[in-house]
Scaffold this active site. Structure first.
Site, PDB file in Angstrom:
ATOM      1  N   ALA A 145       0.835  -1.204   0.000  1.00  0.00           N
ATOM      2  CA  ALA A 145       0.000   0.000   0.000  1.00  0.00           C
ATOM      3  C   ALA A 145       0.870   1.255   0.000  1.00  0.00           C
ATOM      4  CB  ALA A 145      -0.897  -0.018   1.237  1.00  0.00           C
ATOM      5  N   GLN A 148      -5.420  -5.509   1.818  1.00  0.00           N
ATOM      6  CA  GLN A 148      -5.653  -6.239   3.077  1.00  0.00           C
ATOM      7  C   GLN A 148      -6.879  -5.741   3.851  1.00  0.00           C
ATOM      8  OE1 GLN A 148      -1.815  -6.389   5.253  1.00  0.00           O
ATOM      9  NE2 GLN A 148      -0.808  -6.251   3.264  1.00  0.00           N
ATOM     10  N   VAL A 174      14.969  -7.454  -0.967  1.00  0.00           N
ATOM     11  CA  VAL A 174      16.120  -6.780  -0.353  1.00  0.00           C
ATOM     12  C   VAL A 174      16.580  -7.642   0.816  1.00  0.00           C
ATOM     13  CG1 VAL A 174      16.802  -4.741   0.967  1.00  0.00           C
ATOM     14  CG2 VAL A 174      15.325  -4.506  -1.042  1.00  0.00           C
ATOM     15  N   CYS A 205      -3.763  -2.591  11.775  1.00  0.00           N
ATOM     16  CA  CYS A 205      -5.209  -2.468  11.978  1.00  0.00           C
ATOM     17  C   CYS A 205      -5.626  -3.041  13.334  1.00  0.00           C
ATOM     18  CB  CYS A 205      -6.012  -3.109  10.869  1.00  0.00           C
ATOM     19  SG  CYS A 205      -7.715  -2.548  11.000  1.00  0.00           S
ATOM     20  N   ASP A 215       3.673   0.354   7.625  1.00  0.00           N
ATOM     21  CA  ASP A 215       3.679  -0.382   8.895  1.00  0.00           C
ATOM     22  C   ASP A 215       5.062  -0.491   9.536  1.00  0.00           C
ATOM     23  OD1 ASP A 215       1.004  -0.802   8.519  1.00  0.00           O
ATOM     24  OD2 ASP A 215       1.195  -2.882   7.848  1.00  0.00           O
ATOM     25  N   LYS A 268      -1.179   1.604  12.623  1.00  0.00           N
ATOM     26  CA  LYS A 268      -0.603   1.012  11.406  1.00  0.00           C
ATOM     27  C   LYS A 268      -1.745   0.577  10.487  1.00  0.00           C
ATOM     28  CE  LYS A 268       3.644  -0.607  13.648  1.00  0.00           C
ATOM     29  NZ  LYS A 268       4.543   0.429  13.141  1.00  0.00           N
ATOM     30  N   THR A 269      -2.079   1.425   9.526  1.00  0.00           N
ATOM     31  CA  THR A 269      -3.216   1.177   8.638  1.00  0.00           C
ATOM     32  C   THR A 269      -2.884   1.660   7.225  1.00  0.00           C
ATOM     33  OG1 THR A 269      -4.131   3.340   9.222  1.00  0.00           O
ATOM     34  CG2 THR A 269      -4.979   1.452  10.448  1.00  0.00           C
ATOM     35  N   ALA A 270      -3.652   1.145   6.240  1.00  0.00           N
ATOM     36  CA  ALA A 270      -3.508   1.646   4.875  1.00  0.00           C
ATOM     37  C   ALA A 270      -3.937   3.113   4.824  1.00  0.00           C
ATOM     38  CB  ALA A 270      -4.349   0.809   3.926  1.00  0.00           C
ATOM     39  N   ALA A 271      -4.883   3.469   5.707  1.00  0.00           N
ATOM     40  CA  ALA A 271      -5.330   4.866   5.767  1.00  0.00           C
ATOM     41  C   ALA A 271      -4.170   5.781   6.157  1.00  0.00           C
ATOM     42  CB  ALA A 271      -6.466   4.996   6.773  1.00  0.00           C
ATOM     43  N   CYS A 277      -9.668   3.381  11.406  1.00  0.00           N
ATOM     44  CA  CYS A 277     -10.038   1.998  11.637  1.00  0.00           C
ATOM     45  C   CYS A 277     -11.565   1.889  11.555  1.00  0.00           C
ATOM     46  CB  CYS A 277      -9.531   1.604  13.031  1.00  0.00           C
ATOM     47  SG  CYS A 277      -9.551  -0.142  13.249  1.00  0.00           S
TER      48      CYS A 277
HETATM   49  C1  LIG Z   1      -7.074  -8.272   8.335  1.00  0.00           C
HETATM   50  C2  LIG Z   1      -6.601  -6.866   8.081  1.00  0.00           C
HETATM   51  C3  LIG Z   1      -7.500  -5.820   8.118  1.00  0.00           C
HETATM   52  C4  LIG Z   1      -7.076  -4.524   7.894  1.00  0.00           C
HETATM   53  N1  LIG Z   1      -8.007  -3.523   7.900  1.00  0.00           N
HETATM   54  C5  LIG Z   1      -7.634  -2.265   7.585  1.00  0.00           C
HETATM   55  C6  LIG Z   1      -8.597  -1.224   7.470  1.00  0.00           C
HETATM   56  O1  LIG Z   1      -9.800  -1.452   7.621  1.00  0.00           O
HETATM   57  N2  LIG Z   1      -8.178   0.016   7.155  1.00  0.00           N
HETATM   58  C7  LIG Z   1      -6.864   0.298   6.943  1.00  0.00           C
HETATM   59  O2  LIG Z   1      -6.554   1.425   6.625  1.00  0.00           O
HETATM   60  N3  LIG Z   1      -5.902  -0.666   7.068  1.00  0.00           N
HETATM   61  C8  LIG Z   1      -6.258  -1.944   7.372  1.00  0.00           C
HETATM   62  N4  LIG Z   1      -5.305  -2.933   7.444  1.00  0.00           N
HETATM   63  C9  LIG Z   1      -3.872  -2.584   7.494  1.00  0.00           C
HETATM   64  C10 LIG Z   1      -3.233  -2.300   6.129  1.00  0.00           C
HETATM   65  O3  LIG Z   1      -3.502  -3.335   5.231  1.00  0.00           O
HETATM   66  C11 LIG Z   1      -1.734  -2.126   6.312  1.00  0.00           C
HETATM   67  O4  LIG Z   1      -1.512  -1.153   7.316  1.00  0.00           O
HETATM   68  C12 LIG Z   1      -1.080  -1.657   5.013  1.00  0.00           C
HETATM   69  O5  LIG Z   1      -1.202  -2.655   4.028  1.00  0.00           O
HETATM   70  C13 LIG Z   1       0.392  -1.315   5.241  1.00  0.00           C
HETATM   71  O6  LIG Z   1       1.025  -1.001   4.048  1.00  0.00           O
HETATM   72  P1  LIG Z   1       2.589  -1.294   3.841  1.00  0.00           P
HETATM   73  O7  LIG Z   1       2.869  -0.888   2.442  1.00  0.00           O
HETATM   74  O8  LIG Z   1       3.358  -0.730   4.960  1.00  0.00           O
HETATM   75  O9  LIG Z   1       2.728  -2.891   3.972  1.00  0.00           O
HETATM   76  P2  LIG Z   1       2.118  -4.003   3.021  1.00  0.00           P
HETATM   77  O10 LIG Z   1       0.906  -3.493   2.329  1.00  0.00           O
HETATM   78  O11 LIG Z   1       1.989  -5.209   3.864  1.00  0.00           O
HETATM   79  O12 LIG Z   1       3.216  -4.225   1.887  1.00  0.00           O
HETATM   80  C14 LIG Z   1       4.537  -4.594   2.143  1.00  0.00           C
HETATM   81  C15 LIG Z   1       5.198  -4.996   0.821  1.00  0.00           C
HETATM   82  O13 LIG Z   1       6.615  -5.129   1.055  1.00  0.00           O
HETATM   83  C16 LIG Z   1       7.073  -6.272   0.369  1.00  0.00           C
HETATM   84  N5  LIG Z   1       8.293  -6.766   1.013  1.00  0.00           N
HETATM   85  C17 LIG Z   1       8.392  -7.425   2.199  1.00  0.00           C
HETATM   86  N6  LIG Z   1       9.674  -7.779   2.412  1.00  0.00           N
HETATM   87  C18 LIG Z   1      10.397  -7.300   1.364  1.00  0.00           C
HETATM   88  C19 LIG Z   1      11.778  -7.352   1.026  1.00  0.00           C
HETATM   89  N7  LIG Z   1      12.675  -7.978   1.797  1.00  0.00           N
HETATM   90  N8  LIG Z   1      12.183  -6.762  -0.115  1.00  0.00           N
HETATM   91  C20 LIG Z   1      11.290  -6.132  -0.923  1.00  0.00           C
HETATM   92  N9  LIG Z   1       9.965  -6.074  -0.653  1.00  0.00           N
HETATM   93  C21 LIG Z   1       9.530  -6.653   0.473  1.00  0.00           C
HETATM   94  C22 LIG Z   1       5.902  -7.253   0.450  1.00  0.00           C
HETATM   95  O14 LIG Z   1       5.987  -8.240  -0.590  1.00  0.00           O
HETATM   96  C23 LIG Z   1       4.701  -6.341   0.287  1.00  0.00           C
HETATM   97  O15 LIG Z   1       4.305  -6.212  -1.075  1.00  0.00           O
HETATM   98  C24 LIG Z   1      -5.708  -4.261   7.637  1.00  0.00           C
HETATM   99  C25 LIG Z   1      -4.790  -5.323   7.590  1.00  0.00           C
HETATM  100  C26 LIG Z   1      -5.230  -6.618   7.792  1.00  0.00           C
HETATM  101  C27 LIG Z   1      -4.236  -7.756   7.699  1.00  0.00           C
END
Ligand SMILES: Cc1cc2nc3c(=O)[nH]c(=O)nc-3n(C[C@H](O)[C@H](O)[C@H](O)COP(=O)(O)OP(=O)(O)OC[C@H]3O[C@@H](n4cnc5c(N)ncnc54)[C@H](O)[C@@H]3O)c2cc1C
Length: 558
Positions: free
Chosen positions: A159, A189, A224, A307, A444, A452-455, A487
């Site tokens: 995200a 997610q 990485v 979340c 996150d 820690k949210t997509a928002a 949330c």
């Molecule tokens: C059940 C559930 C419900 C949720 N509900 C909500 C909600 O209602 N509202 C909301 O806002 N948020 C919600 N979330 C939380 C939201 O999905 C996360 O906070 C968001 O996806 C975080 O984004 P991110 O990019 O940090 O991590 P992620 O979206 O998890 O992406 C991380 C990326 O990094 C990559 N990666 C990992 N390791 C490596 C590496 N070594 N090298 C290169 N790439 C790597 C992975 O492949 C992945 O593509 C929910 C999550 C879950 C699981």
């Protein structure tokens, strides 16, 4: 003598003195490796003096002297051979123990993941991150040339990663940007709660990564493994080296399923499920539909988790189904939460509590899931009520929804970018790394105290993009992040308590209260979650359309 254990077979220490040798025998050591050349310092016995004192006491000794910064591939081979031949446990030493730690780390490079080696060395007090490139090359000296170089490199295309790539391009379409992620599929997610509640189909929450990465951004489809921030370099799997002008780190967090004994073996079977995995969320819904009576447990691990509302959202949507189907009196529902409150921001608790009451659920605070036996339908929780000793309780269940323990990814924890807790150490308003000026982080993986949210990532991406672009132009940070996270708590099918708050629990509603009063369950918020947020995610956030996410200007200090 300060001895540090690095594995079952090997411990390390600073310079050994002759008087230490009988103590080593007492402690059960059977051999010694000396990695310090004779005559380096005035305080040091020669190797022959060590041999003369050690051999009569039954210790085997080996002399493998190395000079700091000049460890050859042959030295590593000799160390590995010594470790194969000598009786164990062995003590290796040099002036401080660092050369011995380096030799051990390099000798492990072909048999252990880099993060395990770095983490074992770190636990023993040795920072081996400077050897990351060589570790990635199987312990052998790598060539020093980078495979490629980019203006901006983004680690992780989740995200946060795709949103920040799109927001950067929107500001500076001429930048050479690379995004690194090994995954074929990108998941929405936040939709998994809805899959677990029978509202979304799983396929609605997944798209191919290639279809989402913005045009013009180079996708390096690999992982990485380590960082060299002092050289502006990243090490990829297979020891490829990438150079950057600026780096943005957003690989999300690690779901630590193995921290709960027996959990991995039973997930997806025996009534044990989790909405935290794409493939398991449909199992939640099938369990909910089939459960007529019995005991349903919903767990929540210690914070931080992504979340924080998701564990109880699973409870509400399940209980709502049982409520509507007249089964609520036959199903004993518990929310076993490692924390001590229903939700961390108090304004939302009364509305949530009213649903806990409606569903006659028991709230068991300070209950942390530690083990599961799926076949026997039993679970164990450590109960750590303040001021009382921890006690372990056993309980049975018919259905259990588990939210797994969570932590920073291993390769982040052992990197020079992390804080003591393993998270990336950023300034919480600009999201710039506290030590390395040309690094930012979001999503996150950071230690910023937001939900820690997509928002949160939706609001953070434009802030990071604006600050990176300003930095490239030679200016200081221009944009600031207020800790916004959201949330949407799905308290029943058709109604949501929409929690929106920033740093310090400050309420940050997006809508006027006549439209959505976040402290009360509302149909408008459900409409937002079901119908509007998915297209906002796919079509706006991931494409650099910063709808309701324009970055706020950073106030200059008075
Ligand atoms: C059940 C559930 C419900 C949720 N509900 C909500 C909600 O209602 N509202 C909301 O806002 N948020 C919600 N979330 C939380 C939201 O999905 C996360 O906070 C968001 O996806 C975080 O984004 P991110 O990019 O940090 O991590 P992620 O979206 O998890 O992406 C991380 C990326 O990094 C990559 N990666 C990992 N390791 C490596 C590496 N070594 N090298 C290169 N790439 C790597 C992975 O492949 C992945 O593509 C929910 C999550 C879950 C699981």
């Amino acid at each position: 003598m300060d001895i540090k254990r690095i594995s079952d077979k090997l411990s390390l220490s600073e310079q050994l003195q002759l008087a230490d040798i009988p103590l080593l025998v007492e402690q059960g050591y059977r051999s010694i490796i000396c990695n310090r050349p004779d005559g380096e310092g005035a305080d040091q016995p020669t190797f022959e003096e060590i041999r003369s004192a050690a051999e009569p006491l039954g210790l085997d000794v080996r002399f493998l002297p190395v000079v700091p910064g000049q460890i050859s591939d042959e030295d590593v081979t000799a160390f590995s051979q010594a470790m194969r031949e000598l009786p164990k446990p062995t003590l290796a030493f040099c002036r401080t123990g660092t050369r011995s730690a380096t030799l051990w780390s390099l000798s492990q490079a072909s048999s252990q993941p880099i993060s395990d080696i770095l983490s074992a060395a770190k636990a023993a007090g040795y920072d081996m991150s400077g050897a990351a490139r060589r570790l990635a090359n199987g312990g052998k000296t790598p060539t020093n040339q980078a495979d490629a170089s980019y203006d901006v490199v983004i680690v992780g295309a989740g995200a946060a990663g795709i949103a920040v790539a799109a927001s950067l391009l929107k500001r500076r379409s001429d930048l050479e940007i690379a995004i690194i992620d090994p995954a074929d599929i990108h998941y929405y997610q936040p939709g998994w709660t809805m899959v677990g509640g029978g509202i979304f189909e799983p396929e609605e929450t997944a798209k191919t990564m290639g279809s989402l990465i913005p045009k013009g951004v180079h996708w390096l489809k690999t992982a990485v493994t380590a960082f060299e921030p002092k050289n502006d370099s990243i090490i990829l799997e297979g020891c490829r080296v990438i150079k950057y002008g600026r780096m943005i780190v957003c690989p999300g967090l690690k779901l630590d399923w193995n921290k709960v004994e027996g959990l991995s073996d039973t997930l997806g079977r025996n009534g044990v499920t989790s909405n935290y995995r794409y493939d398991l969320a449909p199992y939640t819904w099938s369990l909910v539909q089939s459960l007529e009576s019995g005991k349903a447990i919903f767990t929540q691990p210690p914070m931080p988790i992504k979340c924080a509302g998701a564990p109880q959202k699973a409870l509400y949507l399940s209980a709502d189904h049982w409520y509507r189907n007249g089964r609520i009196n036959d199903i004993d529902i518990s929310f076993n939460n490692a924390g001590g409150v229903l939700f961390g921001v108090k304004e939302y608790v009364p509305a949530l509590q009213s649903y806990i009451d409606r569903y006659q659920a028991s709230l068991n605070f300070f209950h942390n899931l530690v083990a599961v036996d799926g076949a026997a339908k039993k679970a164990w929780f450590d109960v750590s009520t303040p001021d009382e000793p921890v006690r372990r309780i056993e309980t049975d269940f018919d259905m259990m929804h588990v939210c797994p323990p969570q932590c920073a990814p291993d390769f982040i924890k052992v990197s020079p970018l992390s804080d003591a807790g393993g998270w990336i150490d950023v300034e919480q308003t600009t999201l710039r790394h506290k030590t390395f000026d040309n690094i930012w982080a979001l999503g996150d993986v950071t230690n910023a105290p937001n939900a820690k949210t997509a928002a949160a990532a939706r609001k953070q991406a434009p802030v990071v993009a604006a600050n990176v672009v300003a930095d490239i132009a030679g200016k200081s940070a221009v944009a600031s992040y207020d800790g916004y996270g959201s949330c949407p708590l799905t308290v029943e099918r058709g109604k949501i308590v929409l929690a929106e708050f920033g740093y310090g629990g400050k309420l940050l509603p997006s809508f006027p209260s006549w439209l959505v009063d976040g402290s009360k369950p509302s149909r408008a918020a459900w409409f937002l979650k079901e119908k509007m947020l998915p297209p906002i995610y796919w079509k706006a956030m991931l494409r650099g359309r910063e709808w309701m996410a324009e970055p706020q200007a950073l106030k200059s200090p008075d």
